[in-house]
Scaffold this motif. Structure first.
Motif, PDB file in Angstrom:
ATOM      1  N   GLU A 223       0.852  -1.192   0.000  1.00 46.21           N
ATOM      2  CA  GLU A 223       0.000   0.000   0.000  1.00 46.21           C
ATOM      3  C   GLU A 223       0.887   1.241   0.000  1.00 46.21           C
ATOM      4  O   GLU A 223       2.097   1.137  -0.235  1.00 46.21           O
ATOM      5  N   ILE A 224       0.320   2.404   0.266  1.00 46.20           N
ATOM      6  CA  ILE A 224       1.058   3.663   0.095  1.00 46.20           C
ATOM      7  C   ILE A 224       2.309   3.710   0.963  1.00 46.20           C
ATOM      8  O   ILE A 224       3.414   4.023   0.495  1.00 46.20           O
ATOM      9  N   ILE A 225       2.167   3.387   2.245  1.00 43.38           N
ATOM     10  CA  ILE A 225       3.298   3.538   3.163  1.00 43.38           C
ATOM     11  C   ILE A 225       4.422   2.578   2.810  1.00 43.38           C
ATOM     12  O   ILE A 225       5.600   2.964   2.761  1.00 43.38           O
ATOM     13  N   ARG A 226       4.085   1.326   2.548  1.00 49.08           N
ATOM     14  CA  ARG A 226       5.139   0.362   2.218  1.00 49.08           C
ATOM     15  C   ARG A 226       5.816   0.729   0.895  1.00 49.08           C
ATOM     16  O   ARG A 226       7.036   0.616   0.762  1.00 49.08           O
ATOM     17  N   THR A 227       5.017   1.177  -0.069  1.00 47.63           N
ATOM     18  CA  THR A 227       5.593   1.557  -1.362  1.00 47.63           C
ATOM     19  C   THR A 227       6.526   2.753  -1.224  1.00 47.63           C
ATOM     20  O   THR A 227       7.649   2.747  -1.741  1.00 47.63           O
ATOM     21  N   ASN A 228       6.063   3.784  -0.515  1.00 50.77           N
ATOM     22  CA  ASN A 228       6.843   5.021  -0.434  1.00 50.77           C
ATOM     23  C   ASN A 228       8.009   4.923   0.541  1.00 50.77           C
ATOM     24  O   ASN A 228       9.159   5.200   0.179  1.00 50.77           O
ATOM     25  N   ILE A 229       7.707   4.549   1.780  1.00 50.26           N
ATOM     26  CA  ILE A 229       8.734   4.589   2.822  1.00 50.26           C
ATOM     27  C   ILE A 229       9.689   3.405   2.719  1.00 50.26           C
ATOM     28  O   ILE A 229      10.908   3.557   2.844  1.00 50.26           O
ATOM     29  N   ASN A 230       9.155   2.213   2.484  1.00 50.67           N
ATOM     30  CA  ASN A 230       9.994   1.018   2.479  1.00 50.67           C
ATOM     31  C   ASN A 230      10.663   0.804   1.113  1.00 50.67           C
ATOM     32  O   ASN A 230      11.892   0.772   1.009  1.00 50.67           O
ATOM     33  N   ASN A 231       9.858   0.679   0.064  1.00 51.94           N
ATOM     34  CA  ASN A 231      10.415   0.344  -1.247  1.00 51.94           C
ATOM     35  C   ASN A 231      11.223   1.490  -1.853  1.00 51.94           C
ATOM     36  O   ASN A 231      12.406   1.338  -2.171  1.00 51.94           O
ATOM     37  N   LEU A 232      10.579   2.663  -2.002  1.00 52.09           N
ATOM     38  CA  LEU A 232      11.297   3.794  -2.579  1.00 52.09           C
ATOM     39  C   LEU A 232      12.395   4.303  -1.654  1.00 52.09           C
ATOM     40  O   LEU A 232      13.478   4.693  -2.114  1.00 52.09           O
ATOM     41  N   GLY A 233      12.127   4.287  -0.332  1.00 53.50           N
ATOM     42  CA  GLY A 233      13.145   4.730   0.612  1.00 53.50           C
ATOM     43  C   GLY A 233      14.376   3.848   0.585  1.00 53.50           C
ATOM     44  O   GLY A 233      15.513   4.330   0.665  1.00 53.50           O
ATOM     45  N   SER A 234      14.174   2.536   0.444  1.00 51.32           N
ATOM     46  CA  SER A 234      15.312   1.611   0.377  1.00 51.32           C
ATOM     47  C   SER A 234      16.066   1.767  -0.940  1.00 51.32           C
ATOM     48  O   SER A 234      17.297   1.664  -0.983  1.00 51.32           O
ATOM     49  N   PHE A 235      15.343   2.030  -2.014  1.00 50.45           N
ATOM     50  CA  PHE A 235      15.988   2.124  -3.327  1.00 50.45           C
ATOM     51  C   PHE A 235      16.795   3.422  -3.465  1.00 50.45           C
ATOM     52  O   PHE A 235      17.931   3.403  -3.962  1.00 50.45           O
ATOM     53  N   TYR A 236      16.228   4.541  -3.030  1.00 52.61           N
ATOM     54  CA  TYR A 236      16.890   5.832  -3.219  1.00 52.61           C
ATOM     55  C   TYR A 236      17.750   6.246  -2.027  1.00 52.61           C
ATOM     56  O   TYR A 236      18.544   7.181  -2.143  1.00 52.61           O
ATOM     57  N   GLY A 237      17.581   5.593  -0.882  1.00 49.31           N
ATOM     58  CA  GLY A 237      18.421   5.909   0.267  1.00 49.31           C
ATOM     59  C   GLY A 237      17.732   6.765   1.304  1.00 49.31           C
ATOM     60  O   GLY A 237      16.685   7.377   1.054  1.00 49.31           O
ATOM     61  N   ASN A 238      18.343   6.822   2.498  1.00 48.26           N
ATOM     62  CA  ASN A 238      17.753   7.544   3.626  1.00 48.26           C
ATOM     63  C   ASN A 238      17.656   9.049   3.383  1.00 48.26           C
ATOM     64  O   ASN A 238      16.901   9.736   4.075  1.00 48.26           O
ATOM     65  N   ARG A 239      18.422   9.579   2.436  1.00 49.93           N
ATOM     66  CA  ARG A 239      18.383  11.013   2.155  1.00 49.93           C
ATOM     67  C   ARG A 239      16.963  11.474   1.818  1.00 49.93           C
ATOM     68  O   ARG A 239      16.583  12.617   2.105  1.00 49.93           O
ATOM     69  N   TYR A 240      16.171  10.578   1.223  1.00 50.05           N
ATOM     70  CA  TYR A 240      14.855  10.982   0.731  1.00 50.05           C
ATOM     71  C   TYR A 240      13.707  10.511   1.629  1.00 50.05           C
ATOM     72  O   TYR A 240      12.545  10.667   1.245  1.00 50.05           O
ATOM     73  N   LEU A 241      14.010   9.965   2.791  1.00 51.09           N
ATOM     74  CA  LEU A 241      12.943   9.445   3.649  1.00 51.09           C
ATOM     75  C   LEU A 241      11.986  10.552   4.089  1.00 51.09           C
ATOM     76  O   LEU A 241      10.771  10.362   4.121  1.00 51.09           O
TER      77      LEU A 241
END
Length: 316
Positions: A223-241
């Motif tokens: 869902e939104i949180i897992r997609t944004n915070i977990n998936n995208l956050g892991s792919f692009y790095g903590n800078r974008y959390l």
């Protein structure tokens, strides 16, 4: 004595002045707190001997120029809305069934339903999701949907029961007098009125259902949180959390505030009240959690006055 001051004396000049000063001080403190939070987030920080830019630095937001990022966010929004839509339909249908069984005159139908409703309402939604996922192996999507259907269906069922109990007894008596059976009276005469009366509270409960889809993060549903915070956050790095968190928050606020506004608008349109018509014209805020509790309390009181206890087996 005016209606506005029935429970307390009207404040005098000194009390109004003190209240005004306190309000100004509280406003200044709140603004100062907001300013401190903004300055703290905007300030650069040291991490491992490296100076990192503040949270509002453009370098922390440049990923949103990539269409692929918005595509992933869109898929997360669709997944959330898909789970919420399927669960909403199931919860309403289950709520209708629960309300009919819970208001039955047959004790061996009514009493077990009451205990089942209490069990479902007392069970944490996340625990339901984990149980369904681990025991039934349904997959993340159906674990989220089934758990939301069970929990919210129980609450919607109680709301509809409250609507049925608050209707004047003359509605049923008039239906029976023209030859309808008990079940026909309930389905064709009483239930449509109860559903319309409780519709604002049902819509507000669906807002809660939508927010509870975020628990799918724990069971692996994208869902939104897992997609944004977990998936995208892991792919692009903590800078974008932080920036991903802000975007997620804005999306949730936009969806939930829109639905909350719709629930309030619907409440004003229906002007629903409880208590067998006493509250006609009284608009209850459906987004207030106490609204459902108030409806249940009224339903239990009316049922008791008609000889139909909350858990007992006495018939009407």
């Amino acid at each position: 004595m005016t209606g506005a001051s029935v429970l307390f004396d009207a404040p005098g000049p000194r009390a109004r002045r003190v209240s005004l000063i306190a309000s100004i001080i509280a406003g200044v403190v709140i603004l100062a707190g907001i300013a401190w939070v903004i300055m703290t987030l905007a300030a650069p920080r040291e991490s491992g001997g490296i100076t990192l830019p503040g949270m509002f630095d453009p370098s922390r937001w440049n990923i949103f120029t990539d269409p692929e990022v918005w595509g992933a966010i869109g898929r997360g929004v669709v997944a959330t809305l898909q789970a919420a839509a399927v669960a909403a339909v199931g919860a309403i249908l289950l709520g209708i069934a629960f309300s009919l069984l819970r208001s039955s005159l047959i004790a061996w139908v009514r009493v077990p339903t009451a205990w089942l409703l209490e069990f479902l309402r007392g069970m944490p939604v996340l625990l339901m999701m984990l149980f369904i996922l681990l025991v039934a192996s349904t997959g993340a999507f159906w674990a989220v949907v089934i758990a939301l259907v069970l929990y919210n269906g129980a609450l919607i069922g109680e709301a509809l029961r409250a609507g049925l109990a608050s209707l004047p007894r003359g509605q049923r008596e008039a239906a029976l007098s023209v030859g309808m059976r008990e079940f026909q009276s309930k389905m064709l005469v009483e239930f449509p009125q109860a559903f319309r009366q409780m519709l604002p509270i049902i819509v507000a409960q669906l807002v809660v259902l939508l927010k509870d889809t975020s628990l799918g993060f724990i069971v692996g549903y994208n869902e939104i949180i897992r997609t944004n915070i977990n998936n995208l956050g892991s792919f692009y790095g903590n800078r974008y959390l932080f920036s991903l968190f802000v975007v997620t928050l804005v999306i949730y606020l936009a969806i939930n505030l829109t639905l909350s506004w719709f629930a309030r608008w619907l409440s004003r349109r229906t002007a629903s009240g409880y208590g067998g018509g006493k509250g006609r014209g009284k608009v209850t805020d459906p987004t207030n959690p106490a609204a459902l509790l108030e409806a249940e309390a009224v339903a239990d009181r009316i049922a008791a006055s008609r000889g139909l206890g909350k858990y007992d087996g006495h018939g009407q």
